[in-house]
Write an enzyme that holds these catalytic residues in place. Structure first.
Site, PDB file in Angstrom:
ATOM      1  N   PRO A  79     110.451 100.950  -4.688  1.00 35.99           N
ATOM      2  CA  PRO A  79     109.071 101.084  -5.190  1.00 35.99           C
ATOM      3  C   PRO A  79     108.013 100.772  -4.130  1.00 35.99           C
ATOM      4  O   PRO A  79     106.848 101.105  -4.315  1.00 35.99           O
ATOM      5  CB  PRO A  79     109.002 100.059  -6.332  1.00 35.99           C
ATOM      6  CG  PRO A  79     110.416  99.709  -6.644  1.00 35.99           C
ATOM      7  CD  PRO A  79     111.187  99.905  -5.385  1.00 35.99           C
ATOM      8  N   GLU A  82     119.003  92.405  -7.321  1.00 34.30           N
ATOM      9  CA  GLU A  82     117.572  92.068  -7.237  1.00 34.30           C
ATOM     10  C   GLU A  82     116.920  92.645  -5.993  1.00 34.30           C
ATOM     11  O   GLU A  82     115.700  92.718  -5.904  1.00 34.30           O
ATOM     12  CB  GLU A  82     117.380  90.548  -7.252  1.00 34.30           C
ATOM     13  CG  GLU A  82     117.733  89.882  -8.563  1.00 34.30           C
ATOM     14  CD  GLU A  82     116.983  90.471  -9.746  1.00 34.30           C
ATOM     15  OE1 GLU A  82     115.744  90.414  -9.740  1.00 34.30           O
ATOM     16  OE2 GLU A  82     117.640  90.998 -10.658  1.00 34.30           O
ATOM     17  N   ARG A 130     117.002 122.588  -3.154  1.00 34.08           N
ATOM     18  CA  ARG A 130     116.472 123.893  -3.560  1.00 34.08           C
ATOM     19  C   ARG A 130     115.531 124.501  -2.520  1.00 34.08           C
ATOM     20  O   ARG A 130     115.121 125.643  -2.666  1.00 34.08           O
ATOM     21  CB  ARG A 130     115.820 123.809  -4.938  1.00 34.08           C
ATOM     22  CG  ARG A 130     114.804 122.715  -5.108  1.00 34.08           C
ATOM     23  CD  ARG A 130     114.365 122.604  -6.550  1.00 34.08           C
ATOM     24  NE  ARG A 130     113.749 123.841  -7.039  1.00 34.08           N
ATOM     25  CZ  ARG A 130     112.560 124.266  -6.640  1.00 34.08           C
ATOM     26  NH1 ARG A 130     111.849 123.584  -5.782  1.00 34.08           N
ATOM     27  NH2 ARG A 130     112.066 125.400  -7.121  1.00 34.08           N
ATOM     28  N   ASP A 155     106.909 128.976  -5.713  1.00 41.78           N
ATOM     29  CA  ASP A 155     106.551 127.750  -6.414  1.00 41.78           C
ATOM     30  C   ASP A 155     105.080 127.502  -6.204  1.00 41.78           C
ATOM     31  O   ASP A 155     104.636 127.410  -5.067  1.00 41.78           O
ATOM     32  CB  ASP A 155     107.288 126.541  -5.808  1.00 41.78           C
ATOM     33  CG  ASP A 155     108.661 126.385  -6.404  1.00 41.78           C
ATOM     34  OD1 ASP A 155     108.973 127.114  -7.350  1.00 41.78           O
ATOM     35  OD2 ASP A 155     109.412 125.531  -5.902  1.00 41.78           O
TER      36      ASP A 155
HETATM   37  C1  9WO Z   1     112.388  96.114  -6.857  1.00 34.52           C
HETATM   38  C2  9WO Z   1     111.067  95.709  -7.006  1.00 34.52           C
HETATM   39  C3  9WO Z   1     110.346  95.179  -8.076  1.00 34.52           C
HETATM   40  C4  9WO Z   1     108.996  94.877  -7.899  1.00 34.52           C
HETATM   41  C5  9WO Z   1     108.385  95.078  -6.676  1.00 34.52           C
HETATM   42  C6  9WO Z   1     109.127  95.604  -5.615  1.00 34.52           C
HETATM   43  C7  9WO Z   1     110.457  95.909  -5.805  1.00 34.52           C
HETATM   44  N1  9WO Z   1     111.353  96.409  -4.941  1.00 34.52           N
HETATM   45  C8  9WO Z   1     112.507  96.543  -5.559  1.00 34.52           C
HETATM   46  C9  9WO Z   1     113.669  97.074  -4.887  1.00 34.52           C
HETATM   47  O1  9WO Z   1     113.597  97.562  -3.784  1.00 34.52           O
HETATM   48  N2  9WO Z   1     114.824  97.005  -5.551  1.00 34.52           N
HETATM   49  C10 9WO Z   1     116.095  97.452  -4.986  1.00 34.52           C
HETATM   50  C11 9WO Z   1     116.340  98.943  -5.285  1.00 34.52           C
HETATM   51  C12 9WO Z   1     117.176  96.711  -5.650  1.00 34.52           C
HETATM   52  C13 9WO Z   1     117.076  96.858  -7.154  1.00 34.52           C
HETATM   53  C14 9WO Z   1     116.939  98.311  -7.580  1.00 34.52           C
HETATM   54  N3  9WO Z   1     116.186  99.130  -6.682  1.00 34.52           N
HETATM   55  C15 9WO Z   1     115.211  99.971  -7.080  1.00 34.52           C
HETATM   56  C16 9WO Z   1     114.759 101.123  -6.451  1.00 34.52           C
HETATM   57  N4  9WO Z   1     114.525  99.824  -8.184  1.00 34.52           N
HETATM   58  N5  9WO Z   1     113.635 100.812  -8.299  1.00 34.52           N
HETATM   59  C17 9WO Z   1     113.761 101.615  -7.269  1.00 34.52           C
HETATM   60  C18 9WO Z   1     112.958 102.779  -7.086  1.00 34.52           C
HETATM   61  C19 9WO Z   1     113.217 103.676  -6.078  1.00 34.52           C
HETATM   62  C20 9WO Z   1     112.391 104.782  -5.927  1.00 34.52           C
HETATM   63  N6  9WO Z   1     111.367 105.000  -6.754  1.00 34.52           N
HETATM   64  C21 9WO Z   1     111.108 104.150  -7.745  1.00 34.52           C
HETATM   65  C22 9WO Z   1     111.877 103.017  -7.938  1.00 34.52           C
END
Ligand code: 9WO
Length: 249
Positions: free
Chosen positions: A88, A115, A153, A168
């Site tokens: 994120p 985490e 794609r 597209d």
């Molecule tokens: C979790 C998180 C929560 C609040 C603020 C920052 C943060 N970073 C992460 C993170 O990098 N988490 C790792 C990857 C481990 C847990 C699951 N992960 C993840 C990737 N959760 N969400 C994503 C993600 C990837 C791409 N687009 C949106 C969300």
């Protein structure tokens, strides 16, 4: 293009090439997908990949060693490929990113779990982070699958690529025009007459007008990013004036 995916759930990521354009891209040799499981690279005798966080707190953190070794193996298989972490905190992934990445010979996608990942791994091995949006997933895998689908794609030689990718409206920075199929009438709504006229120039003009109009209605922010020439401005004005007539009815 070769895409290496570093993930504790390689069988999940592989599902993306079972259907649709990613499958065709693999079958035609345009895409090679190679998952690498950090667990296979753990030097720990129990193949452990996670540990408790320094400083305390809930959950576990991915240890740097196994995931770094998996990325190093991916780098050997895909030399000069950029290493992207799905997170994120990343750059917002969009069609422009998909187009840029599709031009690479290789790409390494790193998926985190638990985490999070040890920050030293991110600093040492990751070139950039990619985000699908402001939400948290339980791991990077689903995001990596989205990125792979968007890239596949666009690869040259993937069936229908020449027409469909260039057509597209997103490649022009616009939303798509509406689509219709049989029957001609459904629940009291008719297919727009122009689409059954056989007049291809009129149809193309109507579709561009609709793409401009739908973008203006639903995602006006996208119009800031496109240069509208006189023809497009005229079409958009035409769409807007027809809207008013529709509203008054
Ligand atoms: C979790 C998180 C929560 C609040 C603020 C920052 C943060 N970073 C992460 C993170 O990098 N988490 C790792 C990857 C481990 C847990 C699951 N992960 C993840 C990737 N959760 N969400 C994503 C993600 C990837 C791409 N687009 C949106 C969300």
């Amino acid at each position: 293009m070769r895409i290496e995916v570093v993930s504790l759930f390689p069988e999940l990521v592989e599902q993306v090439v079972r259907h649709g354009m990613p499958r065709i891209a693999v079958e035609t040799g345009q895409l090679e997908l190679n998952p690498r499981n950090p667990r296979d690279f753990s030097t720990n005798r129990w193949r452990r990949v996670d540990e408790r966080p320094y400083g305390g707190g809930p959950g576990m953190v991915m240890e740097p060693q196994p995931i770094a070794a998996a990325v190093e193996a991916a780098r050997v298989a895909a030399p000069a490929a950029p290493v992207a972490l799905l997170s994120p905190q990343g750059h917002r992934f969009d069609q422009a990113w998909a187009e840029r990445l599709a031009q690479q010979d290789g790409l390494v996608l790193v998926c985190g779990r638990y985490e999070g990942l040890d920050e030293r791994f991110v600093r040492e091995e990751v070139d950039f982070e990619l985000s699908l949006g402001d939400f948290v997933l339980s791991g990077g895998e689903l995001a990596a699958m989205v990125v792979i689908d968007a890239i596949a794609r666009l690869l040259p030689g993937v069936l229908g690529h020449a027409e469909s990718a260039a057509n597209d409206s997103f490649s022009a920075g616009l939303l798509d025009h509406p689509h219709y199929t049989r029957p001609e009438g459904w629940r009291g709504q008719r297919v727009p007459e122009v689409l059954m006229s056989g007049d291809h120039a009129r149809i193309a003009r109507w579709r561009l007008k609709q793409a401009l109009g739908q973008t203006w209605l639903k995602r006006p922010d996208l119009l800031d990013g496109v240069r509208l020439d006189e023809v497009k401005m005229a079409l958009l004005r035409e769409f807007i004036s027809e809207q008013r007539v529709d509203e008054e009815r």
